[in-house]
Design a protein around this motif. Structure first.
Motif, PDB file in Angstrom:
ATOM      1  N   THR A  23       0.998  12.586  -0.621  1.00  0.00           N
ATOM      2  CA  THR A  23       0.423  13.605  -0.573  1.00  0.00           C
ATOM      3  C   THR A  23       1.485  14.691  -1.437  1.00  0.00           C
ATOM      4  O   THR A  23       2.198  15.228  -1.119  1.00  0.00           O
ATOM      5  CB  THR A  23       1.368  14.228   1.090  1.00  0.00           C
ATOM      6  N   SER A  80       0.745  -1.401  -0.047  1.00  0.00           N
ATOM      7  CA  SER A  80       0.159  -0.125  -0.324  1.00  0.00           C
ATOM      8  C   SER A  80       0.840   1.279   0.016  1.00  0.00           C
ATOM      9  O   SER A  80       2.137   1.330   0.273  1.00  0.00           O
ATOM     10  CB  SER A  80      -0.392   0.200   0.781  1.00  0.00           C
ATOM     11  N   ARG A  81       0.036   2.522  -0.595  1.00  0.00           N
ATOM     12  CA  ARG A  81       1.095   3.503  -1.399  1.00  0.00           C
ATOM     13  C   ARG A  81       0.471   4.609  -0.053  1.00  0.00           C
ATOM     14  O   ARG A  81      -0.899   5.045  -0.848  1.00  0.00           O
ATOM     15  CB  ARG A  81       1.868   3.710  -2.162  1.00  0.00           C
ATOM     16  N   GLN A  82       1.239   5.552  -0.136  1.00  0.00           N
ATOM     17  CA  GLN A  82       0.519   6.766   0.545  1.00  0.00           C
ATOM     18  C   GLN A  82       1.097   8.075  -0.306  1.00  0.00           C
ATOM     19  O   GLN A  82       2.573   8.533   0.441  1.00  0.00           O
ATOM     20  CB  GLN A  82       0.270   7.049   2.412  1.00  0.00           C
ATOM     21  N   PRO A  96      -4.296  14.367  -0.178  1.00  0.00           N
ATOM     22  CA  PRO A  96      -3.933  13.122   0.150  1.00  0.00           C
ATOM     23  C   PRO A  96      -4.344  12.247  -0.819  1.00  0.00           C
ATOM     24  O   PRO A  96      -6.025  12.486  -0.860  1.00  0.00           O
ATOM     25  CB  PRO A  96      -2.780  13.055   0.848  1.00  0.00           C
ATOM     26  N   ASP A 132      -3.660   0.412  -3.269  1.00  0.00           N
ATOM     27  CA  ASP A 132      -2.947  -0.529  -3.149  1.00  0.00           C
ATOM     28  C   ASP A 132      -2.591  -0.645  -4.702  1.00  0.00           C
ATOM     29  O   ASP A 132      -2.887  -1.181  -5.246  1.00  0.00           O
ATOM     30  CB  ASP A 132      -4.240  -1.861  -2.171  1.00  0.00           C
ATOM     31  N   GLY A 174      -3.922   7.812  -1.470  1.00  0.00           N
ATOM     32  CA  GLY A 174      -3.807   6.215  -1.339  1.00  0.00           C
ATOM     33  C   GLY A 174      -4.124   5.132  -2.415  1.00  0.00           C
ATOM     34  O   GLY A 174      -5.029   4.929  -3.148  1.00  0.00           O
ATOM     35  N   ASP A 180      -4.795  12.447  -9.779  1.00  0.00           N
ATOM     36  CA  ASP A 180      -3.969  10.500  -8.795  1.00  0.00           C
ATOM     37  C   ASP A 180      -3.533   9.511  -9.797  1.00  0.00           C
ATOM     38  O   ASP A 180      -2.921   8.965  -9.638  1.00  0.00           O
ATOM     39  CB  ASP A 180      -5.281  10.272  -8.117  1.00  0.00           C
TER      40      ASP A 180
END
Length: 576
Positions: free
Chosen positions: A223, A219-221, A229, A233, A231, A310
């Motif tokens: 900002t 998983s990545r987040q 921000p 998967d 996220g 995104d």
């Protein structure tokens, strides 16, 4: 076939209209349990009728038809009269807070304005606040929201119902339904023509089965400096070697990254690096924020710009800092990306692939007091894109990412967001997946007509007959509301299996260049796997002349319209 399609659709519309009509008749009284008026005034041009509420209530409760009510019921067939009686007391259990927040949003306000033209106060004035109050307080009542229960909450001492305008709205809805039925019949005929001379073929399900690779999820987040921000998967195919193409999946309004996890897992098992994004300004948590009163509308309008961004930012991150799991032995083919999206995610996918956001078209379609004149409810969302317009001088805006080489849009919303001028900017292989019974993103304006406008030579149209807006969505396990089967449509398991096989073949063909899967992208494949409880059709071309164009229909011409002569000899009105 049109008759059959219209029969099914017409039955649904009749039920809706009866329920709406009953709700209209039930739109009277004070915001307390005590009744504030005894009669409903019905108008048709200069002609007026008055109906005692008690006679309507007795009819709903016991079936008794008063002398006054008998004048009206003589124009209705017995089976229709039974439907009216049932509709008057049909209960709708909905969350009162959700209702309150929705009807205070711009989308809910647009619906109320539309209905307020028909349902007016005793002084013949449209009142959005009165309608909103009646709906919200009725939903809060322990007896539930029923048409008759609305009688107790309409907050004016009298009510007028404009029958001419109500019939005009019904005419518009009926025209939309007939055009839809004609379009679906014509697409089915085109599919039959394309497959009529093909020899029988064993069902080709291989690509719908899990592939050879094990999967690891990370998983990545992210900002970004210029917006909220978000996220994601990432599903990695363990054991796959060489450059691995990337499949990005964008969820629809009110969903989240888990909704199409089943598809991401499947694609990863087939060797793709699958990335499931979560768009916070339009996901399930945002809808919950709306319900809780922490948001003011269905989606943040800036999502029309943020969602494609995104995709771009996620690809930038994977290019510079992929952080694969230790067991992943391959590399990322960062310039071989496919984007899959559903509904609002379908818009996202098409925008990143090259379809231009068309503010000029949105201006034309949305700057009107009658946005829903064609009863395309998806415009309630599409028109909010005007809020994200960078400046009045910007007519079109490209959000394309050149790394996207193929796109699959499931139930996309397109008609005003792109228009023909925006759709014609697409140059990559494009697939559009549609459900014939989708009332949210109507197939004719949102998928079928845009498909005919695609300039790409490599394009596919997939239609699942009977599928709805929700048929291909997976379960996340913590849904707060379960859609009834008739809303989801028949065999969602089969719809998901169709999707897994088709999406895999499309991405293998256009991201990996493997022509051995071509047979999965033909009408013959659809015919081989199609099952009677959820038929599937596939076409690589559709003549725009095969689709109906807006206009009057024979059935619409038979309906009463403003200025028509109403029934004669009304019953004598009692003295007050």
């Amino acid at each position: 076939m049109v008759k059959q399609l219209w029969g099914d659709r017409g039955q649904t519309l009749r039920r809706w209209a009866i329920a709406l009509g009953a709700g209209i008749l039930a739109g009277l009284t004070m915001p307390t349990i005590a009744r504030a008026a005894e009669r409903i005034e019905l108008t048709f041009g200069a002609f007026g009728l008055s109906l005692e509420l008690q006679s309507l209530e007795r009819f709903a409760k016991t079936g008794e038809i008063s002398d006054e009510l008998s004048f009206y019921t003589r124009f209705i067939k017995p089976d229709q009269l039974a439907e009216v009686r049932a509709a008057l007391t049909e209960r709708l259990d909905i969350n009162v807070l959700a209702v309150s927040q929705f009807f205070n949003s711009p989308q809910g306000e647009a619906i109320l304005r539309r209905l307020a033209v028909v349902i007016r106060t005793g002084r013949n004035l449209p009142s959005v606040p009165a309608l909103r109050s009646a709906i919200i307080q009725s939903a809060a009542d322990p007896a539930g929201l029923t048409p008759l229960n609305l009688l107790r909450y309409y907050p004016t001492p009298s009510l007028r119902v404009d029958l001419a305008k109500a019939l005009s709205i019904w005419r518009q809805i009926e025209e939309v339904s007939i055009h839809h039925a004609q379009a679906i019949e014509n697409v089915e005929q085109a599919f039959r023509d394309a497959t009529s001379t093909l020899p029988p073929m064993p069902p080709q399900w291989e690509l719908g089965l899990s592939g050879p690779y094990q999967i690891v999820k990370t998983s990545r987040q992210i900002t970004p400096p210029d917006r909220r921000p978000f996220g994601a998967d990432v599903y990695w195919p363990i054991g796959a070697k060489g450059d691995r193409p990337i499949a990005i999946i964008s969820h629809g309004l009110g969903s989240d990254r888990r909704t199409y996890a089943y598809l991401g897992l499947h694609l990863a098992s087939r060797g793709f690096v699958a990335v499931l994004l979560e768009h916070p300004g339009s996901d399930s948590r945002y809808i919950q924020a709306l319900i809780d009163g922490r948001a003011s509308e269905l989606a943040d309008p800036l999502e029309f710009l943020a969602r494609p961004a995104d995709v771009k930012d996620m690809l930038n991150l994977l290019a510079t800092d992929p952080q694969p799991p230790i067991k992943f032995m391959g590399s990322l083919a960062i310039n071989h990306v496919g984007v899959i999206g559903q509904s609002f995610g379908g818009y996202t996918a098409l925008a990143t692939a090259g379809a231009a956001l068309n503010f000029q078209q949105l201006d034309k379609d949305c700057n009107s007091d009658d946005v829903l004149s064609n009863w395309n409810t998806s415009l309630l969302l599409q028109c909010r894109a005007l809020v994200a317009r960078p400046s009045p001088q910007v007519d079109r805006l490209s959000l394309v990412d050149p790394r996207v080489k193929a796109v699959i849009a499931i139930n996309p919303i397109t008609s005003s967001l792109f228009g023909q001028a925006g759709i014609e900017q697409l140059r990559v292989p494009t697939a559009i997946v549609s459900g014939s019974s989708d009332p949210i993103a109507l197939p004719l304006p949102e998928q079928l007509r845009p498909f005919t406008q695609l300039p790409a030579s490599d394009k596919r149209l997939v239609i699942m007959r009977g599928a709805t807006h929700f048929s291909t969505m997976g379960e996340t396990g913590d849904e707060t509301f379960q859609f009834p089967p008739q809303v989801v449509g028949p065999r969602p398991d089969l719809a998901r299996n169709y999707l897994k096989a088709f999406v895999t073949a499309f991405l293998v063909r256009y991201l990996e260049g493997d022509r051995s899967v071509d047979r999965y992208l033909t009408p013959a494949w659809a015919k081989s796997v199609s099952q009677s409880d959820l038929p599937i059709w596939l076409l690589d071309q559709l003549n725009p002349n095969q689709l109906p164009t807006p206009g009057r229909t024979p059935i619409a011409d038979r309906l009463l319209v403003p200025g028509a002569t109403p029934p004669a000899d009304p019953p004598p009105q009692p003295k007050r």
